[in-house]
Write a protein that holds these residues in place. Structure first.
Motif, short mmCIF file in Angstrom:
data_model
loop_
_atom_site.label_atom_id
_atom_site.label_comp_id
_atom_site.label_asym_id
_atom_site.label_seq_id
_atom_site.Cartn_x
_atom_site.Cartn_y
_atom_site.Cartn_z
N THR A 83 -4.89 -31.94 14.61
CA THR A 83 -5.61 -32.89 13.76
C THR A 83 -7.12 -32.71 13.83
OG1 THR A 83 -5.58 -34.52 15.54
CG2 THR A 83 -3.78 -34.60 13.93
N ASN A 84 -7.61 -31.89 14.76
CA ASN A 84 -9.05 -31.66 14.89
C ASN A 84 -9.53 -30.43 14.13
OD1 ASN A 84 -9.46 -33.88 16.62
ND2 ASN A 84 -8.71 -32.68 18.36
N ASN A 85 -8.61 -29.81 13.39
CA ASN A 85 -8.96 -28.69 12.51
C ASN A 85 -9.60 -27.52 13.26
OD1 ASN A 85 -8.10 -30.03 10.11
ND2 ASN A 85 -10.00 -31.25 10.16
N THR A 86 -9.13 -27.26 14.46
CA THR A 86 -9.65 -26.11 15.20
C THR A 86 -8.75 -24.89 15.06
OG1 THR A 86 -8.47 -26.81 17.19
CG2 THR A 86 -10.73 -27.61 16.90
N SER A 87 -7.64 -25.03 14.34
CA SER A 87 -6.66 -23.95 14.28
C SER A 87 -7.12 -22.77 13.44
CB SER A 87 -5.33 -24.47 13.74
OG SER A 87 -5.49 -25.03 12.46
N ALA A 88 -8.20 -22.92 12.68
CA ALA A 88 -8.72 -21.79 11.91
C ALA A 88 -9.13 -20.64 12.81
CB ALA A 88 -9.90 -22.24 11.06
N HIS A 89 -9.45 -20.94 14.05
CA HIS A 89 -9.86 -19.92 15.01
C HIS A 89 -8.70 -19.46 15.88
CE1 HIS A 89 -13.94 -20.93 13.81
NE2 HIS A 89 -13.69 -22.20 14.08
N CYS A 90 -7.49 -19.79 15.47
CA CYS A 90 -6.31 -19.53 16.29
C CYS A 90 -5.18 -19.06 15.39
CB CYS A 90 -5.95 -20.82 17.04
SG CYS A 90 -4.44 -20.78 18.00
N PRO A 91 -5.17 -17.78 15.01
CA PRO A 91 -4.13 -17.29 14.11
C PRO A 91 -2.74 -17.45 14.72
CG PRO A 91 -5.92 -15.70 14.32
CD PRO A 91 -6.13 -16.75 15.37
N VAL A 92 -1.76 -17.75 13.86
CA VAL A 92 -0.39 -17.93 14.32
C VAL A 92 0.13 -16.62 14.90
CG1 VAL A 92 1.97 -18.48 13.60
CG2 VAL A 92 0.03 -19.76 12.67
#
Length: 255
Positions: A83-92
């Motif tokens: 929910t903090n939108n930090t996943s853009a820096h963490c590719p699946v």
């Protein structure tokens, strides 16, 4: 567990472990209908892992050293959205779909017999029973069919996983080991004492896969799961706390 949350994972050898753990270490993730996914965790004993997994689950996380000795398996967990939108820096990480035809049937209950059929790969195969809070049990065999007796108590969540000799893999459906009046298999699988080569064997039932038994298609299963009976594995984070017997490395996860 929140997607892309960074976990600090530490591997601490137990002084009494025989044989001693041998780095580098690896984590293996199991998810239904996917190939087991390997995460190289290095040799230092400390590893920062962003949980770069698809939302969903349940996942099971196991660890091994380079000699195949295990630090056990943690509790099942699901991955939820960041929910903090930090996943853009963490590719699946991109777990692959199963690349073997893997069918697990029968009665998935305590001491029940489970027929397992494998095809579409290159033998020999390795099948593992990966259960929460237990060291994984592994058996290798040449043919594509094997019978397995579930020598783990009722109420435990688990997967069966499979790999072949060239890296194909598959994971079964997630299941909870059902109750049964039969407890004759529990505690029968051999675990050698410290000071001997560490080895856990599959329950040696008559006419089923075991460390010396024969599977349904004439396949001989040989256990390769390694553990030591007097050691513990511990996995902990804000969501997860687990202690189990049968591991050669203390395995701790801290958020």
């Amino acid at each position: 567990m929140t997607r892309c949350r960074v976990l600090n994972i530490t591997f601490t050898p137990r002084p009494s472990a025989v044989p001693a753990p041998v780095p580098p270490y690896e984590l293996i993730l199991s998810l239904a209908n996917h190939a087991p996914f390997v995460v190289n965790a290095g040799s230092s004993g400390n590893f920062l892992w962003p949980v770069n997994l698809d939302i969903g689950g349940p996942y099971l996380l196991s660890m091994y050293d380079s000699a195949g000795a295990t630090g056990g398996t943690g509790p099942a967990f699901n991955v939820v959205a960041d929910t903090n939108n930090t996943s853009a820096h963490c590719p699946v990480a991109g777990l692959q779909s199963s690349t073997l035809n893997f069918n697990v049937g029968g009665s998935q209950v305590q001491c029940g017999t489970v027929p397992i059929t494998l095809s579409g790969g290159t033998p020999p195969y390795v099948v593992s029973l990966v259960a929460e809070d237990y060291p994984p049990k592994r058996a290798s065999f040449a043919a594509g069919n094997i019978d397995w007796i579930i020598d783990i108590k009722a109420g435990i969540n688990a997967y069966f996983t499979a790999t072949d000799s060239i890296g194909n893999g598959a994971v079964s459906q997630f299941f909870n080991i059902g109750a049964s009046a039969n407890s004759t298999c529990l505690g029968v699988a051999q675990t050698l004492a410290p000071g001997s080569p560490a080895l856990s064997t599959v329950y040696p039932g008559t006419g089923v896969a075991s460390s010396t038994g024969t599977g349904t298609a004439g396949s001989t299963a040989t256990s390769t799961a390694k553990s030591s009976s007097n050691l513990q594995v511990q996995i902990s984070s804000k969501q997860l706390i687990m202690t189990a017997l049968g591991s050669v490395v203390a395995f701790a996860m801290n958020a």
